[in-house]
Design a protein around this motif. Structure first.
Motif, PDB file in Angstrom:
ATOM      1  N   UNK A 560      29.688   4.438  -2.926  1.00 40.51           N
ATOM      2  CA  UNK A 560      29.248   3.463  -1.938  1.00 40.51           C
ATOM      3  C   UNK A 560      27.796   3.083  -2.211  1.00 40.51           C
ATOM      4  N   UNK A 561      27.418   1.866  -1.787  1.00 44.19           N
ATOM      5  CA  UNK A 561      26.027   1.425  -1.878  1.00 44.19           C
ATOM      6  C   UNK A 561      25.319   1.836  -0.593  1.00 44.19           C
ATOM      7  N   UNK A 562      24.337   2.735  -0.714  1.00 50.33           N
ATOM      8  CA  UNK A 562      23.717   3.330   0.463  1.00 50.33           C
ATOM      9  C   UNK A 562      22.728   2.405   1.159  1.00 50.33           C
ATOM     10  N   UNK A 563      22.005   1.590   0.386  1.00 46.72           N
ATOM     11  CA  UNK A 563      20.999   0.709   0.969  1.00 46.72           C
ATOM     12  C   UNK A 563      21.467  -0.749   0.837  1.00 46.72           C
ATOM     13  N   UNK A 564      20.550  -1.697   1.030  1.00 42.55           N
ATOM     14  CA  UNK A 564      20.941  -3.110   0.997  1.00 42.55           C
ATOM     15  C   UNK A 564      19.973  -3.920   0.147  1.00 42.55           C
ATOM     16  N   UNK A 577      14.105 -39.123 -14.692  1.00 40.45           N
ATOM     17  CA  UNK A 577      14.714 -40.425 -14.941  1.00 40.45           C
ATOM     18  C   UNK A 577      16.174 -40.344 -14.501  1.00 40.45           C
ATOM     19  N   UNK A 578      16.920 -41.420 -14.689  1.00 41.19           N
ATOM     20  CA  UNK A 578      18.338 -41.390 -14.336  1.00 41.19           C
ATOM     21  C   UNK A 578      19.100 -40.357 -15.148  1.00 41.19           C
ATOM     22  N   UNK A 579      18.583 -39.992 -16.319  1.00 43.45           N
ATOM     23  CA  UNK A 579      19.306 -39.104 -17.220  1.00 43.45           C
ATOM     24  C   UNK A 579      18.613 -37.768 -17.469  1.00 43.45           C
ATOM     25  N   UNK A 580      17.458 -37.550 -16.889  1.00 45.23           N
ATOM     26  CA  UNK A 580      16.713 -36.307 -17.129  1.00 45.23           C
ATOM     27  C   UNK A 580      16.258 -35.726 -15.796  1.00 45.23           C
ATOM     28  N   UNK A 581      16.544 -34.446 -15.584  1.00 48.97           N
ATOM     29  CA  UNK A 581      16.094 -33.741 -14.382  1.00 48.97           C
ATOM     30  C   UNK A 581      15.485 -32.402 -14.782  1.00 48.97           C
ATOM     31  N   UNK A 582      14.379 -32.052 -14.143  1.00 50.14           N
ATOM     32  CA  UNK A 582      13.694 -30.788 -14.424  1.00 50.14           C
ATOM     33  C   UNK A 582      13.681 -29.961 -13.140  1.00 50.14           C
ATOM     34  N   UNK A 583      14.108 -28.691 -13.259  1.00 49.04           N
ATOM     35  CA  UNK A 583      14.200 -27.817 -12.081  1.00 49.04           C
ATOM     36  C   UNK A 583      13.449 -26.517 -12.329  1.00 49.04           C
ATOM     37  N   UNK A 584      12.214 -26.393 -11.841  1.00 51.48           N
ATOM     38  CA  UNK A 584      11.555 -25.086 -11.843  1.00 51.48           C
ATOM     39  C   UNK A 584      12.041 -24.287 -10.633  1.00 51.48           C
ATOM     40  N   UNK A 585      12.213 -22.996 -10.807  1.00 49.65           N
ATOM     41  CA  UNK A 585      12.687 -22.180  -9.699  1.00 49.65           C
ATOM     42  C   UNK A 585      12.504 -20.701  -9.967  1.00 49.65           C
ATOM     43  N   UNK A 586      12.661 -19.911  -8.918  1.00 46.56           N
ATOM     44  CA  UNK A 586      12.532 -18.461  -9.052  1.00 46.56           C
ATOM     45  C   UNK A 586      13.331 -17.793  -7.947  1.00 46.56           C
ATOM     46  N   UNK A 587      13.783 -16.567  -8.216  1.00 44.57           N
ATOM     47  CA  UNK A 587      14.400 -15.762  -7.162  1.00 44.57           C
ATOM     48  C   UNK A 587      14.022 -14.305  -7.359  1.00 44.57           C
ATOM     49  N   UNK A 588      14.049 -13.569  -6.250  1.00 46.47           N
ATOM     50  CA  UNK A 588      13.679 -12.173  -6.266  1.00 46.47           C
ATOM     51  C   UNK A 588      14.813 -11.357  -5.665  1.00 46.47           C
ATOM     52  N   UNK A 589      15.071 -10.199  -6.250  1.00 42.10           N
ATOM     53  CA  UNK A 589      16.071  -9.262  -5.729  1.00 42.10           C
ATOM     54  C   UNK A 589      15.313  -8.076  -5.128  1.00 42.10           C
ATOM     55  N   UNK A 590      15.392  -7.961  -3.811  1.00 40.05           N
ATOM     56  CA  UNK A 590      14.786  -6.817  -3.127  1.00 40.05           C
ATOM     57  C   UNK A 590      15.774  -5.650  -3.149  1.00 40.05           C
ATOM     58  N   UNK A 591      15.290  -4.451  -3.501  1.00 35.04           N
ATOM     59  CA  UNK A 591      16.129  -3.242  -3.562  1.00 35.04           C
ATOM     60  C   UNK A 591      17.342  -3.459  -4.473  1.00 35.04           C
ATOM     61  N   UNK A 592      17.134  -3.785  -5.743  1.00 33.16           N
ATOM     62  CA  UNK A 592      18.252  -4.068  -6.658  1.00 33.16           C
ATOM     63  C   UNK A 592      19.297  -2.961  -6.640  1.00 33.16           C
ATOM     64  N   UNK A 593      20.543  -3.344  -6.823  1.00 27.88           N
ATOM     65  CA  UNK A 593      21.681  -2.417  -6.809  1.00 27.88           C
ATOM     66  C   UNK A 593      21.798  -1.707  -5.463  1.00 27.88           C
ATOM     67  N   UNK A 594      21.342  -2.354  -4.403  1.00 26.90           N
ATOM     68  CA  UNK A 594      21.420  -1.790  -3.041  1.00 26.90           C
ATOM     69  C   UNK A 594      20.817  -0.389  -2.975  1.00 26.90           C
ATOM     70  N   UNK A 595      19.657  -0.274  -3.598  1.00 24.08           N
ATOM     71  CA  UNK A 595      18.952   1.017  -3.650  1.00 24.08           C
ATOM     72  C   UNK A 595      17.481   0.742  -3.393  1.00 24.08           C
ATOM     73  N   UNK A 596      16.973   1.212  -2.225  1.00 22.09           N
ATOM     74  CA  UNK A 596      15.576   0.927  -1.907  1.00 22.09           C
ATOM     75  C   UNK A 596      14.605   1.741  -2.750  1.00 22.09           C
ATOM     76  N   UNK A 597      15.132   2.592  -3.613  1.00 22.56           N
ATOM     77  CA  UNK A 597      14.277   3.299  -4.547  1.00 22.56           C
ATOM     78  C   UNK A 597      13.947   2.475  -5.776  1.00 22.56           C
ATOM     79  N   UNK A 598      14.608   1.357  -5.969  1.00 23.17           N
ATOM     80  CA  UNK A 598      14.352   0.488  -7.120  1.00 23.17           C
ATOM     81  C   UNK A 598      13.311  -0.565  -6.764  1.00 23.17           C
ATOM     82  N   UNK A 599      12.443  -0.869  -7.696  1.00 24.10           N
ATOM     83  CA  UNK A 599      11.438  -1.903  -7.489  1.00 24.10           C
ATOM     84  C   UNK A 599      12.087  -3.289  -7.512  1.00 24.10           C
TER      85      UNK A 599
END
Length: 612
Positions: A560-564, A577-599
């Motif tokens: 089981x996954x103990x944390x969230x 332009x009509x044919x070119x789009x640029x998308x900057x972006x970022x996402x963060x995973x808090x407590x990866x693998x549902x483990x608050x011991x992971x950074x």
């Protein structure tokens, strides 16, 4: 006396040629309009289909729409069913360039084409030649031009009426229309002159009319010649009369930041990858579509082998070293007005069929969420391979969908094939009370045969590689596993603001091994916000927050996954332009693998999309 006779003959003949010009011009325009529909009918009919679909079946038959989508986005004769963007045959993200020919500018040619289209917009069928003025039911002997019309019909034979038997004599016309009609009528008169049907007085009148409109006739003739040259060029160089080629190229610059889940340093380096897709879109009836997609991809997968978790994967990744392969091969067609069918021969997935995943501004790998998890509810990833999908529309507000995929449908081996191996069967009800609100309830029954002596890797993947490793394989990869998946998805669009999200629950069961019969519960959820046309038309700001798939309960201890874990994402799509789009972006995973011991782990990318 001679001049007086000439004057009155001129007065009599001028309105005759005027009315003749109107209908000959309209007839020529209608004929040209019909010709265009014949050549391009399937691309402007009534079904909207994109690479990344999303939408409803109501009253018109995105990788950019419920069954309400026109086959082509510009269809003028829509069927009784409305089919959304995912059914469109003409993809608005892929504009169609027109080759240049001659010396006339593209803008000038387009202006003439628009004028011709306007001339013929009174009707879509060809005009009929009139042999008697009595055939025109809206013309009576009391009309001021009755004698002129009768002369045109009976003496000159250059008047045409609409198929419903009307003349529509009060319709306005432009000088271009007049010149085009006059030119056509003069061709008829030239034939009469050759047979001696004109006297000298009438010929003089014609000479004066020709002189009056000489400039317009010369301009029109030059433009028509130029357009004929362009049409000939297109006919000689067209790829196919039934197939359109559409393409998309993605350049992705990406990197991850933070420690891996085992506490080690993040040693990943910045990467530049790509994905190329060429879609061959073919139609045989104007309301169907055969898609053959060639794909080459080499975009790094930030998966468990790189960061220690699959939660960090991008929405457009894949490591195939740019080997070219058939990525999609399906045929889509309507049965009647309300039923749409799709047959997938290879690599089919629920989200790429005629099923609405109810996440229109995030589901596309090219223009939506930058993460794999943020695109749509992971339960849509429970099945893939060969199979088919049906979507039936009930009015404008409700549609029913059913789909089936076999992961190894082309393999005749033991525990393989369409019905004896890994499969997923989906049923969905989509409710759309208004044009801007959509809600769907989804159920999927899936089975995974597990690893055997012919398969070192196995194929148990309950959550489509979006959540924790335990959620993907709650009973290890060796164990055959089944799952009942339930999802609720919703989206509301208010002007330029959209809010949506989903909740997914999966009940997994071990079907082999020492723990056969054990159960595991898996949950996931997300909410998203989109601001459309922010800073310019076509731009989009998107935010996603949610919980990737998590095992909340398992009969097998220790699995089981103990944390969230939490997923937070933001991106901004800038339409350069009509044919070119640029998308900057970022996402963060808090407590990866549902483990608050992971950074926490950060993922950043700049996605540039070229479409053609």
């Amino acid at each position: 006396m001679i001049m007086s006779t000439l004057f009155w003959k001129t007065v009599k003949l001028s309105p005759v040629l005027l009315f003749a010009s109107l209908f000959l011009a309209s007839g020529a325009s209608a004929a040209e309009s019909n010709s265009d529909q014949t050549a391009e009918g399937w691309s402007t009919a009534a079904m909207n289909l994109d690479a990344e679909p999303a939408a409803s079946i109501s009253s018109t038959l995105n990788d950019g729409a419920t069954l309400s989508e026109p086959i082509p986005a510009t269809d003028t004769s829509q069927p009784a069913v409305t089919v959304s963007p995912r059914f469109e045959l003409a993809d608005s993200t892929f504009p169609e360039p027109v080759p240049a020919a001659g010396t006339t500018s593209v803008e000038s040619n387009q202006e003439v084409l628009q004028q011709i289209q306007r001339y013929g917009n009174e009707g879509s069928t060809s005009l009929d030649q009139v042999t008697s003025v009595g055939q025109l039911r809206d013309v009576s002997p009391g009309d001021w031009a009755f004698e002129a019309l009768r002369s045109l019909v009976e003496r000159y034979g250059c008047i045409a009426g609409y198929p419903d038997g009307t003349y529509r004599g009060n319709r306005a016309l432009t000088r271009y229309e007049f010149a085009a009609g006059l030119n056509a009528c003069l061709n008829q008169i030239e034939r009469l002159i050759g047979t001696g049907g004109f006297d000298e007085t009438e010929l003089e009148t014609l000479r004066r009319l020709i002189q009056e409109f000489e400039a317009e006739l010369a301009t029109l003739g030059a433009r028509v010649d130029n357009l004929e040259g362009r049409v000939a060029f297109l006919e000689d160089n067209q790829f196919s009369t039934t197939t359109k080629l559409r393409g998309e190229v993605i350049f992705g610059l990406a990197d991850t930041f933070g420690d891996t889940i085992d506490g080690g340093d993040d040693d990943t380096n910045t990467v530049l990858g790509d994905r190329v897709r060429l879609n061959f879109e073919t139609s045989f009836t104007g309301r169907d579509r055969l898609r053959t997609r060639l794909e080459a991809i080499n975009m790094a997968e930030f998966n468990s082998g790189v960061t220690g978790t699959n939660m960090t994967r991008l929405g457009f990744d894949g490591e195939e070293e740019n080997d070219i392969a058939i990525d999609e091969l399906w045929y889509r067609f309507p049965l009647g007005d309300n039923l749409l069918v799709q047959i997938d021969a290879a690599n089919g997935e629920f989200q790429d069929t005629i099923i609405d995943v109810v996440n229109p501004f995030f589901d596309s790998s090219g223009s939506g969420s930058i993460s794999r998890f943020g695109r749509f509810n992971p339960i849509y990833r429970t099945g893939s391979g060969a199979g088919g999908t049906l979507t039936y529309g009930l009015g404008n507000v409700l549609e029913l969908s059913a789909s089936y995929f076999a992961d190894e449908g082309a393999d005749p081996g033991e525990d393989r094939g369409l019905f004896n191996g890994t499969y997923a069967a989906l049923g969905q009800i989509t409710f759309k009370p208004t044009e801007n609100i959509t809600v769907a309830g989804t159920y999927v029954r899936s089975y995974y045969r597990g690893k055997d002596f012919n398969d070192d890797e196995g194929n148990v993947n309950i959550t489509g590689t979006t959540g924790s490793l335990l959620a993907r394989r709650p009973f290890t990869n060796d164990v055959a596993t089944s799952a009942d998946s339930f999802g609720i998805q919703a989206n509301a669009t208010l002007g330029r603001f959209s809010v949506g999200g989903w909740v997914g629950y999966q009940d997994a069961e071990a079907k082999s091994g020492a723990n056969e019969g054990s159960d595991a519960d898996i949950w996931n959820w997300a909410v998203n916000l989109a601001l459309l046309d922010l800073g310019g038309e076509g731009n989009k700001l998107g935010v996603v927050f949610g919980m990737p798939p998590k095992v909340t309960d398992n009969d097998i201890g220790g699995r089981e996954d103990d944390d969230t874990s939490y997923h937070l994402e933001a991106f901004y799509r800038y339409q350069l332009t009509d044919n070119i789009a640029i998308t900057p972006g970022a996402f963060v995973i808090f407590n990866p693998e549902h483990n608050d011991g992971n950074d926490d782990i950060w993922v950043g990318t700049i996605r540039t999309v070229f479409s053609f």
